[in-house]
Write a protein that holds these residues in place. Structure first.
Motif, PDB file in Angstrom:
ATOM      1  N   MET A   1      13.553  12.766  60.100  1.00 57.50           N
ATOM      2  CA  MET A   1      12.924  14.483  59.720  1.00 57.50           C
ATOM      3  C   MET A   1      10.850  13.861  59.529  1.00 57.50           C
ATOM      4  O   MET A   1      10.194  13.978  59.640  1.00 57.50           O
TER       5      MET A   1
ATOM      6  N   GLU B   1       9.733  11.770  61.690  1.00 59.43           N
ATOM      7  CA  GLU B   1       8.790  11.411  62.990  1.00 59.43           C
ATOM      8  C   GLU B   1       8.568  13.193  63.112  1.00 59.43           C
ATOM      9  O   GLU B   1       7.166  13.533  63.672  1.00 59.43           O
ATOM     10  N   VAL B   2       9.632  14.158  62.914  1.00 60.63           N
ATOM     11  CA  VAL B   2       9.550  15.349  63.141  1.00 60.63           C
ATOM     12  C   VAL B   2       8.143  15.822  62.459  1.00 60.63           C
ATOM     13  O   VAL B   2       7.683  17.231  63.137  1.00 60.63           O
TER      14      VAL B   2
ATOM     15  N   ASN C   1       5.172  14.976  63.784  1.00 57.65           N
ATOM     16  CA  ASN C   1       4.921  16.080  65.228  1.00 57.65           C
ATOM     17  C   ASN C   1       4.533  17.625  65.219  1.00 57.65           C
ATOM     18  O   ASN C   1       3.398  18.116  65.098  1.00 57.65           O
ATOM     19  N   ARG C   2       4.996  18.342  63.201  1.00 57.13           N
ATOM     20  CA  ARG C   2       4.987  18.844  63.599  1.00 57.13           C
ATOM     21  C   ARG C   2       3.300  18.689  62.498  1.00 57.13           C
ATOM     22  O   ARG C   2       2.738  20.443  62.390  1.00 57.13           O
TER      23      ARG C   2
END
Length: 409
Positions: free
Chosen positions: A82, A84-85, A88-89
């Protein structure tokens, strides 16, 4: 009283009491021992059960701890994923936000520039309008001074009459040439109208009177109550009817003046209110052949008279114009004759030019043939005449070469 000896019996009772107490104490001790042993066994069982329960709980706690560690590791993995996500987000969101901020900054900058330009333009227009307003205010101030001066002029009857006559004279002098009008002339009956205008075709002059009764009119405007206003209106009607009758009697002379005269009103507003509120006065003036005119109507009448006078002058000069037209036609006939002669000269010159061009073409052809001359060997003995009567062959021998030039006209 007789004393009885009770010593043995008392001893036995004491002994029995001691034995019973001993037995009771023993029973109690045995009971206590049994209870103590039961308690010890029960405590051992309870301790064993407690140890088992503790071991079971420890095993369950270890299992739960292992499960929690597993779940924690899974949670850490999920949190990492999460993160990393989310990273990125967050990066994409930051990039999108930056792009949108750049676009918004550009649009805001362009909008601000346009608004600045528009503001500067509006300020410039506002300054221009303020300058116009300042000029208009200055004009209004000067006009107020003029109005005050005009009021001072109109407050005096003599100066008021001079003002109306001066305005009438200005209109007449601006619209007509010198000699077409006359101010303060004397008629045959001894009266002197304010102005007479010469009419075309030898017609009698037109009389213009500028003596308008402004006293009664000012009384109407200064009246504060309806009764005073009505009284002032009646006085004005009487004064203007008397003035119209005086004009008709003094200035309308058969054969000397026109059968109609102008009563000049020096204000357009007064003229409009007379036609609106005093229609009977206007009709009575028409019946007595007196026309009430305002400055604009007088100016229009002057322009019409000027056009009629111009037409009369043109008709008077018609014979001169016809003579000039005859001279012009004679000049045109001479111009036509000379143009035709010049055309004949041009045609002759054109024929000469054509002949010159024909000779030039012949010379060019001859030169071309000379340029394309033929050479023959020197041993030939062909005899040809050097010149024919028609001039079509010319032969020339020089050494071993023979030149032939053929002339064709």
């Amino acid at each position: 009283m007789n004393m009885i000896d009770m010593s043995p019996i008392g001893l036995d009772i004491t002994t029995m009491t001691s034995t019973v107490i001993t037995v009771v104490v023993g029973v109690l001790a045995l009971t206590i021992l049994v209870l103590l042993m039961f308690s010890i066994r029960r405590a051992g069982q309870m301790r064993i059960e407690h140890e088992m329960e503790t071991a079971r709980r420890e095993a369950a706690a270890e299992a739960r701890l292992s499960e929690m560690l597993r779940m924690q590791s899974e949670m850490q993995g999920r949190i990492t994923a999460m993160s990393e996500v989310f990273g990125n987000r967050q990066a994409e969101l930051n990039q999108t936000i930056n792009q949108r901020l750049d676009g918004m900054t550009h649009r805001i900058g362009a909008t601000i520039s346009e608004q600045t330009k528009s503001t500067h333009e509006n300020l410039r227009r506002l300054q221009e309008r303020l300058a116009i307003i300042d000029a208009a205010q200055n004009n209004i101030q000067s006009l107020a001074k003029d109005v005050v001066g005009l009021q001072a002029i109109l407050s005096n009857k003599q100066t008021r009459g001079a003002f109306g006559q001066s305005r009438m004279e200005t209109i007449v002098a601006d619209g007509l040439p010198m000699g077409a009008y006359s101010f303060q002339p004397t008629l045959s009956n001894g009266y002197r109208p304010d102005c007479t205008i010469r009419m075309p075709n030898g017609a009698p002059p037109l009389v213009v009177d500028a003596k308008f009764p402004l006293e009664a009119w000012n009384s109407i405007r200064e009246a504060g109550t309806p009764d005073l206003k009505k009284t002032a209106g009646q006085q004005f009607r009487r004064d203007i009817e008397v003035h119209i009758r005086d004009i008709a009697e003094k200035y309308l002379i058969t054969g000397e003046t026109q059968d109609m005269a102008f009563l000049f009103v020096p204000s357009e507003s007064i003229f409009a209110e007379i036609h609106e509120n005093f229609e009977g006065v206007v009709q009575k003036a028409h019946r007595q052949r007196v026309v009430i005119v305002s400055p604009s109507l007088l100016m229009l009448s002057i322009q019409v008279i000027q056009a009629v006078l111009k037409d009369q002058r043109m008709r008077e000069q018609a014979h001169l114009i016809q003579g000039e037209v005859v001279h012009l036609m004679e000049d045109l006939a001479r111009l036509d004759e000379r143009t035709r002669k010049l055309q004949g000269h041009f045609l002759a010159a054109q024929r000469d030019v054509d002949m010159i061009l024909t000779s030039a073409d012949k010379l060019n052809k001859r030169g071309a043939r000379i340029e394309a001359m033929e050479f023959e060997a020197a041993g030939e003995t062909k005899e040809e005449p050097s010149e024919t009567p028609s001039g079509k062959a010319v032969e020339s021998r020089t050494g071993f070469l023979k030149l032939r030039v053929v002339d064709e006209d």
